[in-house]
Design an enzyme around this catalytic site. Structure first.
Site, PDB file in Angstrom:
ATOM      1  N   ASN A  82       0.853  -1.188   0.000  1.00  0.00           N
ATOM      2  CA  ASN A  82       0.000   0.000   0.000  1.00  0.00           C
ATOM      3  C   ASN A  82       0.895   1.248   0.000  1.00  0.00           C
ATOM      4  O   ASN A  82       1.708   1.433   0.915  1.00  0.00           O
ATOM      5  CB  ASN A  82      -0.900  -0.046   1.246  1.00  0.00           C
ATOM      6  CG  ASN A  82      -1.849   1.134   1.321  1.00  0.00           C
ATOM      7  OD1 ASN A  82      -1.446   2.261   1.075  1.00  0.00           O
ATOM      8  ND2 ASN A  82      -3.094   0.887   1.671  1.00  0.00           N
ATOM      9  N   ASP A  87      -0.100   4.495  -0.074  1.00  0.00           N
ATOM     10  CA  ASP A  87      -0.797   5.736   0.317  1.00  0.00           C
ATOM     11  C   ASP A  87       0.120   6.737   1.013  1.00  0.00           C
ATOM     12  O   ASP A  87       0.022   7.942   0.795  1.00  0.00           O
ATOM     13  CB  ASP A  87      -1.940   5.427   1.302  1.00  0.00           C
ATOM     14  CG  ASP A  87      -3.082   4.662   0.672  1.00  0.00           C
ATOM     15  OD1 ASP A  87      -3.091   4.490  -0.565  1.00  0.00           O
ATOM     16  OD2 ASP A  87      -3.955   4.204   1.437  1.00  0.00           O
ATOM     17  N   HIS A  88       0.990   6.225   1.887  1.00  0.00           N
ATOM     18  CA  HIS A  88       1.731   7.173   2.728  1.00  0.00           C
ATOM     19  C   HIS A  88       2.961   7.774   2.053  1.00  0.00           C
ATOM     20  O   HIS A  88       3.546   8.719   2.579  1.00  0.00           O
ATOM     21  CB  HIS A  88       2.008   6.552   4.091  1.00  0.00           C
ATOM     22  CG  HIS A  88       0.706   6.298   4.795  1.00  0.00           C
ATOM     23  ND1 HIS A  88      -0.181   7.323   5.068  1.00  0.00           N
ATOM     24  CD2 HIS A  88       0.101   5.155   5.187  1.00  0.00           C
ATOM     25  CE1 HIS A  88      -1.268   6.807   5.625  1.00  0.00           C
ATOM     26  NE2 HIS A  88      -1.123   5.504   5.703  1.00  0.00           N
ATOM     27  N   HIS A 125      -5.556   3.738  -1.789  1.00  0.00           N
ATOM     28  CA  HIS A 125      -6.885   4.122  -1.310  1.00  0.00           C
ATOM     29  C   HIS A 125      -7.179   5.551  -1.760  1.00  0.00           C
ATOM     30  O   HIS A 125      -6.538   6.494  -1.290  1.00  0.00           O
ATOM     31  CB  HIS A 125      -6.889   4.031   0.224  1.00  0.00           C
ATOM     32  CG  HIS A 125      -8.218   4.284   0.856  1.00  0.00           C
ATOM     33  ND1 HIS A 125      -8.420   4.161   2.215  1.00  0.00           N
ATOM     34  CD2 HIS A 125      -9.425   4.641   0.335  1.00  0.00           C
ATOM     35  CE1 HIS A 125      -9.686   4.445   2.493  1.00  0.00           C
ATOM     36  NE2 HIS A 125     -10.311   4.743   1.374  1.00  0.00           N
ATOM     37  N   ARG A 169      -9.301   8.319  -1.223  1.00  0.00           N
ATOM     38  CA  ARG A 169     -10.294   8.767  -0.237  1.00  0.00           C
ATOM     39  C   ARG A 169     -11.131   9.908  -0.786  1.00  0.00           C
ATOM     40  O   ARG A 169     -10.682  10.668  -1.642  1.00  0.00           O
ATOM     41  CB  ARG A 169      -9.581   9.237   1.035  1.00  0.00           C
ATOM     42  CG  ARG A 169      -9.183   8.111   1.954  1.00  0.00           C
ATOM     43  CD  ARG A 169      -8.563   8.662   3.228  1.00  0.00           C
ATOM     44  NE  ARG A 169      -8.410   7.613   4.209  1.00  0.00           N
ATOM     45  CZ  ARG A 169      -9.329   7.318   5.144  1.00  0.00           C
ATOM     46  NH1 ARG A 169     -10.429   8.022   5.246  1.00  0.00           N
ATOM     47  NH2 ARG A 169      -9.114   6.339   5.987  1.00  0.00           N
ATOM     48  N   ARG A 219      -6.851  12.907   0.691  1.00  0.00           N
ATOM     49  CA  ARG A 219      -5.787  13.344   1.601  1.00  0.00           C
ATOM     50  C   ARG A 219      -4.427  12.758   1.235  1.00  0.00           C
ATOM     51  O   ARG A 219      -3.415  13.304   1.621  1.00  0.00           O
ATOM     52  CB  ARG A 219      -6.136  13.027   3.050  1.00  0.00           C
ATOM     53  CG  ARG A 219      -6.094  11.556   3.375  1.00  0.00           C
ATOM     54  CD  ARG A 219      -6.271  11.305   4.850  1.00  0.00           C
ATOM     55  NE  ARG A 219      -7.636  11.514   5.266  1.00  0.00           N
ATOM     56  CZ  ARG A 219      -8.174  10.915   6.340  1.00  0.00           C
ATOM     57  NH1 ARG A 219      -7.431  10.129   7.081  1.00  0.00           N
ATOM     58  NH2 ARG A 219      -9.422  11.122   6.662  1.00  0.00           N
ATOM     59  N   GLU A 267      -8.596   0.692  -3.241  1.00  0.00           N
ATOM     60  CA  GLU A 267      -9.467   0.737  -2.056  1.00  0.00           C
ATOM     61  C   GLU A 267     -10.414   1.904  -2.225  1.00  0.00           C
ATOM     62  O   GLU A 267      -9.984   3.023  -2.538  1.00  0.00           O
ATOM     63  CB  GLU A 267      -8.638   0.936  -0.785  1.00  0.00           C
ATOM     64  CG  GLU A 267      -7.882  -0.295  -0.366  1.00  0.00           C
ATOM     65  CD  GLU A 267      -7.090  -0.040   0.902  1.00  0.00           C
ATOM     66  OE1 GLU A 267      -7.316   0.985   1.569  1.00  0.00           O
ATOM     67  OE2 GLU A 267      -6.229  -0.856   1.207  1.00  0.00           O
ATOM     68  N   THR A 288      -8.395   3.627   8.266  1.00  0.00           N
ATOM     69  CA  THR A 288      -9.637   2.851   8.214  1.00  0.00           C
ATOM     70  C   THR A 288      -9.811   2.094   9.526  1.00  0.00           C
ATOM     71  O   THR A 288      -9.167   1.072   9.758  1.00  0.00           O
ATOM     72  CB  THR A 288      -9.603   1.890   7.009  1.00  0.00           C
ATOM     73  OG1 THR A 288      -9.193   2.621   5.862  1.00  0.00           O
ATOM     74  CG2 THR A 288     -10.967   1.293   6.754  1.00  0.00           C
ATOM     75  N   GLU A 336     -11.154  -9.188   2.741  1.00  0.00           N
ATOM     76  CA  GLU A 336      -9.893  -8.865   3.413  1.00  0.00           C
ATOM     77  C   GLU A 336     -10.217  -8.649   4.890  1.00  0.00           C
ATOM     78  O   GLU A 336     -11.057  -7.806   5.229  1.00  0.00           O
ATOM     79  CB  GLU A 336      -9.261  -7.608   2.807  1.00  0.00           C
ATOM     80  CG  GLU A 336      -7.942  -7.266   3.507  1.00  0.00           C
ATOM     81  CD  GLU A 336      -7.147  -6.159   2.818  1.00  0.00           C
ATOM     82  OE1 GLU A 336      -7.274  -5.992   1.588  1.00  0.00           O
ATOM     83  OE2 GLU A 336      -6.415  -5.465   3.534  1.00  0.00           O
ATOM     84  N   HIS A 387      -3.727  -4.480   7.663  1.00  0.00           N
ATOM     85  CA  HIS A 387      -3.836  -3.318   8.541  1.00  0.00           C
ATOM     86  C   HIS A 387      -2.970  -3.503   9.788  1.00  0.00           C
ATOM     87  O   HIS A 387      -3.165  -4.445  10.551  1.00  0.00           O
ATOM     88  CB  HIS A 387      -5.272  -2.997   8.979  1.00  0.00           C
ATOM     89  CG  HIS A 387      -5.421  -1.550   9.343  1.00  0.00           C
ATOM     90  ND1 HIS A 387      -5.827  -0.595   8.438  1.00  0.00           N
ATOM     91  CD2 HIS A 387      -5.157  -0.887  10.480  1.00  0.00           C
ATOM     92  CE1 HIS A 387      -5.829   0.584   9.008  1.00  0.00           C
ATOM     93  NE2 HIS A 387      -5.415   0.440  10.264  1.00  0.00           N
TER      94      HIS A 387
HETATM   95  N1  PXP Z   1      -5.878  -3.039   3.782  1.00  0.00           N
HETATM   96  C1  PXP Z   1      -6.831  -2.088   3.834  1.00  0.00           C
HETATM   97  C2  PXP Z   1      -8.176  -2.416   3.302  1.00  0.00           C
HETATM   98  C3  PXP Z   1      -6.536  -0.799   4.333  1.00  0.00           C
HETATM   99  O1  PXP Z   1      -7.506   0.140   4.374  1.00  0.00           O
HETATM  100  C4  PXP Z   1      -5.235  -0.522   4.766  1.00  0.00           C
HETATM  101  C5  PXP Z   1      -4.892   0.844   5.272  1.00  0.00           C
HETATM  102  O2  PXP Z   1      -5.088   1.780   4.282  1.00  0.00           O
HETATM  103  C6  PXP Z   1      -4.269  -1.534   4.673  1.00  0.00           C
HETATM  104  C7  PXP Z   1      -4.632  -2.799   4.208  1.00  0.00           C
HETATM  105  C8  PXP Z   1      -2.851  -1.308   5.071  1.00  0.00           C
HETATM  106  O3  PXP Z   1      -2.766  -0.995   6.426  1.00  0.00           O
HETATM  107  P1  PXP Z   1      -1.391  -0.451   6.988  1.00  0.00           P
HETATM  108  O4  PXP Z   1      -1.108   0.831   6.284  1.00  0.00           O
HETATM  109  O5  PXP Z   1      -1.662  -0.275   8.452  1.00  0.00           O
HETATM  110  O6  PXP Z   1      -0.348  -1.493   6.697  1.00  0.00           O
END
Ligand code: PXP
Length: 243
Positions: free
Chosen positions: A10, A12-13, A46, A48, A52, A73, A104, A154, A193
């Site tokens: 992922n 996103d960050h 994701h 959003r 963000r 996502e 989430t 998931e 997560h």
């Molecule tokens: N799976 C889903 C559906 C999520 O929403 C997230 C967080 O965006 C993750 C996995 C990954 O979680 P983390 O960033 O805590 O590893």
């Protein structure tokens, strides 16, 4: 069952850091290429409602340029459905989304929101997108996923990640039971997560799980060791768990 466990990274960050300054660096698409080169089996992003981190342009570029599967996502909204149908990612994971949350928090209430979710699952499926529902490891939610004809669930591992000792062991058993139940009913179970080097092995050892989606820890760790190294190490732990 108990075959290869895929790693979805992922990104996103990476976008969170980019957006802190509003420019183009660091580019999450570049991170996706690096993740793929390091052995990621898929990329998760994701989009959003408040944009963000990941933006519409990121999704368009990921879809155009990425050679490995993209897992989008998304919340169950008409806006996100239209975006998914426009870009046709390999998979779409429907997640609950609250504007004020930091991440989430908790799974989708697939049982309580059955009538709301049914048309989204159907329209994504009709478009050829593999639908996943991000749910708690709970029999009631799995039953709803079966009735919704979702091919994938998931399981939210946030609770497991935040617990320790015996309560974490209880939550791990809940995840294992849920994975077995989903698999028995023809649904492919994934999990994610809050997974880190310290807590991933027992989850990765659950034999029915086919994929883990991991983001925040891998991106954070990459600050110290680089993305290639953080992904390689996570991959090695997952492989070790599978024996
Ligand atoms: N799976 C889903 C559906 C999520 O929403 C997230 C967080 O965006 C993750 C996995 C990954 O979680 P983390 O960033 O805590 O590893």
């Amino acid at each position: 069952m108990s075959g290869f466990l895929r790693l979805g990274v992922n990104i996103d960050h990476v976008a969170t850091i980019r957006n802190a300054r509003g420019g183009e660096h660091p580019d999450p698409v570049r991170a996706a290429f690096d993740a793929a080169a390091a052995g990621a089996d898929g990329i998760t992003a994701h989009l959003r409602e408040d944009r963000r981190h990941i933006t519409d342009d990121d999704i368009a570029r990921l879809k155009d340029q990425l050679a490995i599967p993209l897992n989008l996502e998304m919340a169950a909204t008409e806006e996100m459905l239209a975006i998914a149908i426009r870009h046709l990612p390999h998979a779409a994971c429907i997640v609950p989304e609250k504007r004020e949350e930091r991440t989430t928090e908790g799974g989708l209430d697939a049982a309580g929101q059955f009538d709301v979710l049914a048309p989204f699952v159907a329209r994504l499926t009709e478009a050829g997108i593999r639908v996943s529902l991000f749910i708690e490891p709970d029999a009631k939610q799995i039953d709803a996923a079966i009735r919704l004809k979702a091919p994938v669930v998931e399981f939210h591992t946030g609770r497991y990640a935040h617990l320790s000792g015996e309560s974490q062991a209880v939550e791990l058993r809940r995840l294992a039971d849920a994975a077995a139940l989903a698999w028995k009913n023809g649904i492919e179970p994934h999990a994610g997560h809050g997974l880190t080097y310290d807590n991933v092995v027992p989850v990765a050892a659950i034999p029915q799980l086919a994929e883990l989606n991991i983001g925040h820890f891998l991106i954070g760790e990459a600050i110290f060791t680089g993305l290639h190294s953080s992904i390689r190490q996570m991959r090695a732990l997952m492989d070790e768990a599978r024996g």
